[in-house]
Design a protein around this motif. Structure first.
Motif, PDB file in Angstrom:
ATOM      1  N   LEU A 214       0.934  -1.155   0.078  1.00 52.96           N
ATOM      2  CA  LEU A 214       0.085  -0.104   0.024  1.00 52.96           C
ATOM      3  C   LEU A 214       0.820   1.357   0.004  1.00 52.96           C
ATOM      4  O   LEU A 214       0.579   2.274  -0.801  1.00 52.96           O
ATOM      5  CB  LEU A 214      -0.842   0.028   1.342  1.00 52.96           C
ATOM      6  CG  LEU A 214      -2.185  -1.118   1.293  1.00 52.96           C
ATOM      7  CD1 LEU A 214      -2.707  -1.126   2.567  1.00 52.96           C
ATOM      8  CD2 LEU A 214      -3.048  -0.780  -0.074  1.00 52.96           C
ATOM      9  N   VAL A 215       1.910   1.149   0.682  1.00 51.67           N
ATOM     10  CA  VAL A 215       2.848   2.425   0.908  1.00 51.67           C
ATOM     11  C   VAL A 215       3.486   2.663  -0.544  1.00 51.67           C
ATOM     12  O   VAL A 215       3.580   3.754  -1.223  1.00 51.67           O
ATOM     13  CB  VAL A 215       3.788   2.147   1.761  1.00 51.67           C
ATOM     14  CG1 VAL A 215       4.843   3.295   2.104  1.00 51.67           C
ATOM     15  CG2 VAL A 215       3.268   2.128   3.399  1.00 51.67           C
ATOM     16  N   LEU A 216       4.033   1.551  -1.078  1.00 52.73           N
ATOM     17  CA  LEU A 216       4.631   1.795  -2.589  1.00 52.73           C
ATOM     18  C   LEU A 216       3.627   2.135  -3.593  1.00 52.73           C
ATOM     19  O   LEU A 216       4.084   2.974  -4.435  1.00 52.73           O
ATOM     20  CB  LEU A 216       5.312   0.179  -2.838  1.00 52.73           C
ATOM     21  CG  LEU A 216       6.553  -0.071  -2.034  1.00 52.73           C
ATOM     22  CD1 LEU A 216       6.843  -1.416  -2.345  1.00 52.73           C
ATOM     23  CD2 LEU A 216       7.593   0.879  -2.127  1.00 52.73           C
ATOM     24  N   GLU A 217       2.432   1.573  -3.465  1.00 52.78           N
ATOM     25  CA  GLU A 217       1.327   2.169  -4.334  1.00 52.78           C
ATOM     26  C   GLU A 217       1.201   3.585  -4.459  1.00 52.78           C
ATOM     27  O   GLU A 217       1.131   4.395  -5.460  1.00 52.78           O
ATOM     28  CB  GLU A 217       0.487   1.575  -4.202  1.00 52.78           C
ATOM     29  CG  GLU A 217       0.050   0.052  -4.556  1.00 52.78           C
ATOM     30  CD  GLU A 217       0.047  -0.137  -6.123  1.00 52.78           C
ATOM     31  OE1 GLU A 217      -0.526   0.587  -6.787  1.00 52.78           O
ATOM     32  OE2 GLU A 217       1.102  -0.817  -6.583  1.00 52.78           O
ATOM     33  N   GLU A 218       1.372   4.294  -3.215  1.00 53.19           N
ATOM     34  CA  GLU A 218       1.002   5.559  -3.208  1.00 53.19           C
ATOM     35  C   GLU A 218       2.434   6.446  -3.945  1.00 53.19           C
ATOM     36  O   GLU A 218       2.110   7.338  -4.479  1.00 53.19           O
ATOM     37  CB  GLU A 218       1.345   6.200  -1.373  1.00 53.19           C
ATOM     38  CG  GLU A 218       0.138   5.627  -1.073  1.00 53.19           C
ATOM     39  CD  GLU A 218      -0.074   6.634   0.342  1.00 53.19           C
ATOM     40  OE1 GLU A 218       1.028   6.530   1.128  1.00 53.19           O
ATOM     41  OE2 GLU A 218      -0.928   7.273   0.762  1.00 53.19           O
ATOM     42  N   VAL A 219       3.622   6.066  -3.789  1.00 53.84           N
ATOM     43  CA  VAL A 219       4.842   6.457  -4.524  1.00 53.84           C
ATOM     44  C   VAL A 219       4.553   5.979  -6.010  1.00 53.84           C
ATOM     45  O   VAL A 219       4.728   6.894  -6.904  1.00 53.84           O
ATOM     46  CB  VAL A 219       5.996   5.922  -4.086  1.00 53.84           C
ATOM     47  CG1 VAL A 219       7.124   6.414  -4.798  1.00 53.84           C
ATOM     48  CG2 VAL A 219       6.106   6.001  -2.663  1.00 53.84           C
ATOM     49  N   LEU A 220       4.246   4.829  -6.308  1.00 52.62           N
ATOM     50  CA  LEU A 220       4.139   4.714  -7.971  1.00 52.62           C
ATOM     51  C   LEU A 220       2.958   5.351  -8.497  1.00 52.62           C
ATOM     52  O   LEU A 220       2.964   5.686  -9.787  1.00 52.62           O
ATOM     53  CB  LEU A 220       3.881   3.234  -8.025  1.00 52.62           C
ATOM     54  CG  LEU A 220       5.070   2.290  -7.705  1.00 52.62           C
ATOM     55  CD1 LEU A 220       4.731   0.681  -7.631  1.00 52.62           C
ATOM     56  CD2 LEU A 220       6.150   2.773  -8.512  1.00 52.62           C
ATOM     57  N   LYS A 221       2.006   5.577  -7.551  1.00 53.63           N
ATOM     58  CA  LYS A 221       0.666   6.564  -8.383  1.00 53.63           C
ATOM     59  C   LYS A 221       0.814   8.065  -8.269  1.00 53.63           C
ATOM     60  O   LYS A 221      -0.051   8.798  -8.494  1.00 53.63           O
ATOM     61  CB  LYS A 221      -0.571   6.083  -7.703  1.00 53.63           C
ATOM     62  CG  LYS A 221      -1.074   4.641  -8.015  1.00 53.63           C
ATOM     63  CD  LYS A 221      -2.364   4.203  -7.271  1.00 53.63           C
ATOM     64  CE  LYS A 221      -2.525   2.683  -7.656  1.00 53.63           C
ATOM     65  NZ  LYS A 221      -3.900   2.419  -6.902  1.00 53.63           N
ATOM     66  N   LYS A 223       1.234   9.866  -5.366  1.00 56.08           N
ATOM     67  CA  LYS A 223       0.445  10.609  -4.420  1.00 56.08           C
ATOM     68  C   LYS A 223       1.288  11.211  -3.397  1.00 56.08           C
ATOM     69  O   LYS A 223       0.598  11.886  -2.517  1.00 56.08           O
ATOM     70  CB  LYS A 223      -0.373   9.686  -3.655  1.00 56.08           C
ATOM     71  CG  LYS A 223      -1.406   8.911  -4.634  1.00 56.08           C
ATOM     72  CD  LYS A 223      -2.486   7.834  -3.696  1.00 56.08           C
ATOM     73  CE  LYS A 223      -3.506   7.330  -4.641  1.00 56.08           C
ATOM     74  NZ  LYS A 223      -4.326   6.468  -3.926  1.00 56.08           N
ATOM     75  N   LEU A 224       2.515  11.275  -3.255  1.00 52.92           N
ATOM     76  CA  LEU A 224       3.389  11.903  -2.428  1.00 52.92           C
ATOM     77  C   LEU A 224       4.430  12.762  -2.872  1.00 52.92           C
ATOM     78  O   LEU A 224       4.714  12.682  -4.179  1.00 52.92           O
ATOM     79  CB  LEU A 224       4.054  10.871  -1.557  1.00 52.92           C
ATOM     80  CG  LEU A 224       3.449   9.860  -0.827  1.00 52.92           C
ATOM     81  CD1 LEU A 224       4.292   8.793  -0.301  1.00 52.92           C
ATOM     82  CD2 LEU A 224       2.664  10.804   0.320  1.00 52.92           C
ATOM     83  N   PRO A 225       4.786  14.008  -2.382  1.00 59.05           N
ATOM     84  CA  PRO A 225       5.903  14.821  -2.905  1.00 59.05           C
ATOM     85  C   PRO A 225       7.095  14.076  -3.070  1.00 59.05           C
ATOM     86  O   PRO A 225       7.660  13.225  -2.470  1.00 59.05           O
ATOM     87  CB  PRO A 225       6.114  15.806  -1.875  1.00 59.05           C
ATOM     88  CG  PRO A 225       4.808  16.021  -1.106  1.00 59.05           C
ATOM     89  CD  PRO A 225       4.437  14.500  -1.102  1.00 59.05           C
ATOM     90  N   GLY A 226       7.799  14.241  -4.646  1.00 58.37           N
ATOM     91  CA  GLY A 226       8.774  13.647  -4.953  1.00 58.37           C
ATOM     92  C   GLY A 226       8.800  12.338  -5.747  1.00 58.37           C
ATOM     93  O   GLY A 226       9.608  11.434  -6.230  1.00 58.37           O
ATOM     94  N   SER A 227       7.371  11.887  -5.834  1.00 59.98           N
ATOM     95  CA  SER A 227       6.855  10.504  -6.366  1.00 59.98           C
ATOM     96  C   SER A 227       7.271  10.533  -7.967  1.00 59.98           C
ATOM     97  O   SER A 227       7.739   9.193  -8.406  1.00 59.98           O
ATOM     98  CB  SER A 227       5.507  10.303  -6.165  1.00 59.98           C
ATOM     99  OG  SER A 227       4.941  10.050  -4.846  1.00 59.98           O
TER     100      SER A 227
END
Length: 299
Positions: A214-221, A223-227
Motif C-alpha cells: 500500500l505504501v509503495l502504491e502511493e509512490v508509484l501512483k 500521491k506523495l511529494p517527490g513521487s
C-alpha cells in the motif's frame, strides 16, 4: 592597431577575475582558506586542500567554513573517522550559530562510517532542541545551502528530515518497529516519496507485505511529494519486485518481536511536555499537531 588605456586594461582584468571566481565558485583573497578552496575546486588536489584547510584553522582564517569544507573533502577520500575527530576537536573555535550546521556534518559522517549509535544520539539531541523551541535560534525558518544555492527550511521540514534520519539509523540496527514508528511520525509532519520507500522497506523486513504494498502504491501512483522523481520511481519498483518475490510468513522475524524505543528518552520527552503545559510560548506549532501521537514517539 587598437590600443587600450591602462584603465580599460584594469577594468578588463577585474571582470576576468570576477568571471573566474564565479565559474570556479572560489572566494576572493589570498589567505590559507582561499588557497584551500583553489586546491579543492580548481586544481582538484584534495590532499593539498586538506593541508591548506588545516593551515586556515590554525591561523583562525574562516575556521567554521574551513572545518566543514575539510570534513567534506576527507569524506570524499574515505577519511571519515579523521573528519569526525577534527570536528569534535575544533568546533569549540566556532561560533554558537555554526554548531547546528556542524552537527549536520557529523550526522552525515556517522552515517557514512556506520556509527548508528552515535548518529541516533546526535539526532535525538537536535530533536530535543526543537522540542524546547531552541532550534534555528528561536526562528521558524533558517537559510540552508545546497549545490551553491540558498533556500529556506522550516522547523516542520527539519523535524521530518531528522526523524527520517533517525528511522534510517534504527534500520541499521535492525530495530524495525522503532524505525517504523519514526518514519510514520515523519510522514505525518512532512510526507515525501523517499521516506515512504524507507517505510516500505521497514515493513518488508517485518514481513508485513500487504502494508508495504500500500505504501509503495502511493509512490508509484504519484500521491506523495517527490513521487515523480526518477530515483523514487525506480526504488519503489525495485522494492515492489522484492516484495512480490517473497513468500508470506506466519510470524515476523525474531528481531522485530521486541520494541526498543529507549524508554529514558521517551520519559524525558514526557517531562518536557508537562513543562510546556503552563507556558506555550516555546512550544512550536508543529508539536501541537503531533502531540496526540507522542506516546508512540520512538526517539
Amino acid at each position: 592597431m587598437e590600443y587600450w588605456s591602462s584603465s580599460s586594461q584594469e577594468s578588463w582584468g577585474k571582470k576576468e577575475k570576477e568571471v573566474y571566481h564565479v565559474i570556479h565558485k572560489v572566494p576572493y583573497g589570498d589567505g590559507p582558506y582561499v588557497k584551500a578552496k583553489h586546491a579543492q575546486l580548481v586544481h582538484k588536489d584534495l590532499e593539498g586542500a586538506i593541508v591548506w584547510f588545516w593551515k586556515a584553522i590554525n591561523a583562525g582564517d574562516r575556521v567554521e567554513s574551513a572545518l566543514k569544507d575539510m570534513a567534506v573533502v576527507m569524506k570524499q577520500m574515505d577519511r571519515t573517522e579523521e573528519a569526525i575527530e577534527a570536528i569534535k576537536s575544533f568546533r569549540i573555535r566556532c561560533s554558537k550559530q555554526s554548531q547546528e550546521s556542524l552537527d549536520n556534518v557529523l550526522i552525515d559522517l556517522y552515517k557514512k562510517c556506520g556509527k548508528a549509535d552515535e548518529q541516533i544520539m546526535l539526532i535525538k539531541q537536535k530533536l530535543r532542541l526543537i522540542y524546547q523551541g531552541e532550534a534555528f535560534n528561536g526562528k521558524p525558518t533558517k537559510t540552508a545551502r545546497s549545490h551553491g544555492k540558498k533556500f529556506q527550511v522550516s522547523v516542520k521540514q527539519e523535524t521530518s528530515k531528522l526523524l527520517g534520519n533517525l528511522g534510517w539509523a534504527y534500520m541499521q540496527k535492525a530495530s524495525y518497529i522503532a524505525a517504523e514508528v519514526v518514519y510514520k511520525k515523519a510522514q505525518m509532519i512532512d510526507p515525501d516519496a523517499t521516506k515512504a520507500c524507507n517505510l516500505a522497506l521497514c515493513l518488508i523486513k517485518q514481513a508485513r507485505y500487504d502494508e508495504a504494498h500500500l505504501v509503495l502504491e502511493e509512490v508509484l501512483k504519484g500521491k506523495l511529494p517527490g513521487s515523480y522523481n526518477n530515483k523514487s520511481q525506480t526504488r519503489a519498483q525495485e522494492l515492489l519486485l522484492d516484495l512480490e518475490s517473497r513468500q508470506p510468513l506466519l510470524l515476523p522475524p525474531p528481531e522485530v518481536m521486541g520494541l526498543n524505543l529507549d524508554q529514558d528518552f521517551v520519559d524525558g520527552l514526557e517531562r518536557l511536555m508537562h513543562e510546556w503545559a503552563p507556558s506555550r510560548s516555546k512550544r512550536l506549532p508543529i508539536f501541537e499537531e503531533i502531540s496526540p501521537f507522542r506516546d508512540q514517539l520512538a526517539c
